[in-house]
Design a protein around this motif. Structure first.
Motif, short mmCIF file in Angstrom:
data_model
loop_
_atom_site.label_atom_id
_atom_site.label_comp_id
_atom_site.label_asym_id
_atom_site.label_seq_id
_atom_site.Cartn_x
_atom_site.Cartn_y
_atom_site.Cartn_z
N SER A 172 0.86 -1.34 -0.13
CA SER A 172 0.00 0.07 -0.13
C SER A 172 0.80 1.43 0.05
CB SER A 172 -0.67 0.08 1.18
OG SER A 172 -0.30 0.00 2.34
N PHE A 173 0.18 2.25 -0.29
CA PHE A 173 0.96 3.70 -0.22
C PHE A 173 1.58 3.84 1.30
CE2 PHE A 173 1.04 8.12 0.64
CZ PHE A 173 1.94 8.54 -0.49
N GLY A 174 0.89 3.57 2.34
CA GLY A 174 1.18 3.78 3.66
C GLY A 174 2.80 3.28 3.97
N VAL A 175 2.87 2.09 3.34
CA VAL A 175 4.15 1.08 3.76
C VAL A 175 5.16 1.91 2.87
CG1 VAL A 175 5.37 -1.05 3.10
CG2 VAL A 175 3.03 -1.05 3.98
N ILE A 176 5.00 2.22 1.37
CA ILE A 176 5.88 3.07 0.50
C ILE A 176 6.34 4.19 1.31
CG2 ILE A 176 6.40 3.92 -1.62
CD1 ILE A 176 4.53 1.68 -2.71
N ALA A 177 5.17 4.86 1.79
CA ALA A 177 5.44 6.29 2.47
C ALA A 177 6.49 6.06 3.71
CB ALA A 177 4.26 6.99 2.92
N LEU A 203 -0.06 10.56 -6.82
CA LEU A 203 0.58 9.41 -7.22
C LEU A 203 1.87 9.86 -7.47
CD1 LEU A 203 0.58 6.54 -8.18
CD2 LEU A 203 -0.33 7.38 -10.28
N PRO A 204 2.33 10.89 -8.19
CA PRO A 204 3.66 11.11 -8.37
C PRO A 204 4.63 11.24 -7.27
CG PRO A 204 2.17 12.63 -9.57
CD PRO A 204 1.45 11.92 -8.64
N GLU A 205 4.20 11.37 -6.01
CA GLU A 205 5.05 11.34 -4.83
C GLU A 205 5.87 9.99 -4.99
OE1 GLU A 205 2.79 12.00 -1.07
OE2 GLU A 205 4.05 13.91 -1.04
N ILE A 206 5.03 8.78 -5.45
CA ILE A 206 5.63 7.45 -5.43
C ILE A 206 7.04 7.47 -6.29
CG2 ILE A 206 5.29 5.03 -6.40
CD1 ILE A 206 3.76 5.95 -3.99
N ILE A 207 7.31 8.48 -7.05
CA ILE A 207 8.26 8.42 -8.02
C ILE A 207 9.52 8.79 -6.96
CG2 ILE A 207 9.50 9.64 -9.81
CD1 ILE A 207 6.82 10.26 -10.91
N PHE A 208 9.30 9.66 -6.25
CA PHE A 208 10.48 10.15 -5.18
C PHE A 208 10.63 9.09 -4.03
CE2 PHE A 208 8.45 13.96 -6.73
CZ PHE A 208 9.12 14.24 -8.00
N LEU A 209 9.65 8.31 -3.73
CA LEU A 209 9.60 7.73 -2.55
C LEU A 209 9.92 6.29 -2.94
CD1 LEU A 209 6.25 8.83 -0.80
CD2 LEU A 209 8.32 9.41 -0.03
N LEU A 210 9.97 5.53 -3.78
CA LEU A 210 10.10 4.20 -4.29
C LEU A 210 11.69 4.06 -4.10
CD1 LEU A 210 7.92 2.90 -6.98
CD2 LEU A 210 8.18 2.04 -4.70
N LEU A 258 0.30 9.24 10.55
CA LEU A 258 -0.50 9.85 9.62
C LEU A 258 -0.93 8.85 8.74
CD1 LEU A 258 1.25 13.14 8.81
CD2 LEU A 258 -0.95 13.09 9.90
N ALA A 259 0.11 7.66 8.21
CA ALA A 259 -0.47 6.77 7.22
C ALA A 259 -1.56 5.98 7.77
CB ALA A 259 0.66 6.03 7.06
N PHE A 260 -1.56 5.74 9.13
CA PHE A 260 -2.45 4.35 9.43
C PHE A 260 -3.35 4.92 10.25
CE2 PHE A 260 1.24 2.15 7.91
CZ PHE A 260 0.59 1.33 6.92
N ILE A 261 -3.71 6.22 10.70
CA ILE A 261 -4.86 6.75 11.47
C ILE A 261 -6.05 6.58 10.50
CG2 ILE A 261 -5.94 8.82 12.21
CD1 ILE A 261 -3.57 9.82 13.27
N PRO A 262 -7.05 5.87 10.90
CA PRO A 262 -8.39 5.84 9.96
C PRO A 262 -9.05 7.03 9.55
CG PRO A 262 -8.37 4.21 11.65
CD PRO A 262 -7.44 5.18 12.14
N ALA A 263 -8.99 7.42 8.20
CA ALA A 263 -9.60 8.70 7.63
C ALA A 263 -11.01 8.31 7.86
CB ALA A 263 -8.90 9.01 6.36
N GLU A 264 -11.83 9.70 8.46
CA GLU A 264 -13.07 9.55 8.41
C GLU A 264 -13.69 9.54 6.99
OE1 GLU A 264 -12.02 14.18 8.26
OE2 GLU A 264 -11.26 12.47 9.00
N SER A 265 -14.77 8.97 7.11
CA SER A 265 -15.75 8.86 5.88
C SER A 265 -17.11 8.43 6.25
CB SER A 265 -14.86 7.65 4.80
OG SER A 265 -15.08 6.43 5.28
N ASP A 266 -17.86 8.90 5.28
CA ASP A 266 -19.42 8.37 5.14
C ASP A 266 -19.63 6.84 4.48
OD1 ASP A 266 -22.09 7.89 5.33
OD2 ASP A 266 -22.67 9.86 4.84
N SER A 267 -19.37 6.01 5.35
CA SER A 267 -19.42 4.68 4.56
C SER A 267 -20.57 4.30 3.76
CB SER A 267 -19.24 3.56 5.65
OG SER A 267 -20.09 3.50 6.75
#
Length: 291
Positions: A40-45, A87-94, A129-138
């Protein structure tokens, strides 16, 4: 400031904020490759920040990657933060994530644990920040996503699955199911032979989306195909009252008036339709027929 902080959170959150398909929903419900245990993005971040911290003091390349990542983050944060825009952040983080794994291995082999410990301590805020559940109207997101899945399944002629999906969407929140989902699911019901359910869902589409003329157009088409010309004409006209710029209802009106022998009304309907879309082949054919 509060909105900017929320956007910073979304920028680093493991949750994908969709602007089209909700990958989290399809990962959970779709039964596709997204359901696989992908990174996931969180792991890469987290790994990327670890790599930046461990290599940043000595590597000019890491410092440049970190600068690019920061500049891009600051340029995105004032606007909508979604999975596509981050998504472009992945270019720098990978590259940094890959370097982090290699450096952790090398530090362990050299029994140098202090750099790893320091990097982990610095990276903890990003991990939070990566793994705090983001609020959403499920309920709202599920209604839209089940409706979207119903549309996709109907397009693929997987009608039994489509009607199951639309039932779940309506159960979650009928007002938030898209008009396209209602219309496509109605088509699936009709192909399965359940004409009453098909009509009911087309009517529900007009109730949920009274400002969408295409809902009235599709209900009118249903009545025309099932022999109720009077109701079809009324609904075609209602579609035009809601959306005067639609050309499709004029096709239906032209055909119905022609079949009823009301040629003047048929010609007028076709004329108005051609004013909106002069390239439509059906309107052109009707125009030739009525001359």
């Amino acid at each position: 400031l509060s909105l900017l902080l929320h956007k910073a959170w979304y920028l680093w959150s493991d949750r994908e904020i969709p602007d089209n398909y909700d990958s989290d929903f399809f990962r959970r419900e779709g039964g596709t490759i997204l359901s696989w245990p992908l990174i996931s993005f969180g792991v890469i971040a987290i790994l990327g920040i670890l790599g930046l911290v461990m290599a940043g003091l000595t590597s000019i390349a890491a410092q440049m990657l970190g600068s690019f990542c920061l500049i891009y983050m600051l340029s995105v944060m004032p606007f909508l933060v979604s999975d596509r825009y981050r998504l472009p952040e992945i270019i720098f983080l990978l590259p940094c994530a890959g370097a982090a794994l290699q450096m952790i291995r090398d530090f362990f082999r050299a029994r140098r644990f202090a750099p790893i410990r320091n990097a982990v301590l610095i990276t903890i805020p990003v991990a939070v920040l990566a793994f705090i559940p983001a609020e959403s109207d499920s309920a709202a997101s599920d209604a839209f996503n089940w409706g979207l899945q119903a549309s996709l399944l109907s397009d693929a002629n997987r009608d039994k699955e489509s009607v199951q999906a639309i039932e779940k969407a309506v159960h979650a929140n009928p007002a938030l199911v898209s008009s396209d989902a209602y219309i496509k699911a109605a088509t699936s019901f009709e192909r399965l032979g359940d004409v009453a359910k098909s009509e009911a869902f087309l009517e529900q589409a007009t109730e949920a989306h009274p400002q969408d003329g295409l809902t009235f157009y599709n209900l009118a088409r249903f009545h025309y195909e099932h022999g109720d010309s009077k109701m079809a004409i009324d609904l075609y006209n209602q579609a035009l009252m809601v959306m005067p710029y639609l050309y499709q209802p004029y096709i239906g009106l032209g055909i119905l008036y022609y079949k009823q022998g009301e040629l003047a009304l048929a010609r007028e309907s076709v004329r108005r339709g051609l004013l909106i879309n002069s390239a439509n082949i059906q309107l052109q054919q009707l125009d030739q027929l009525l001359k």
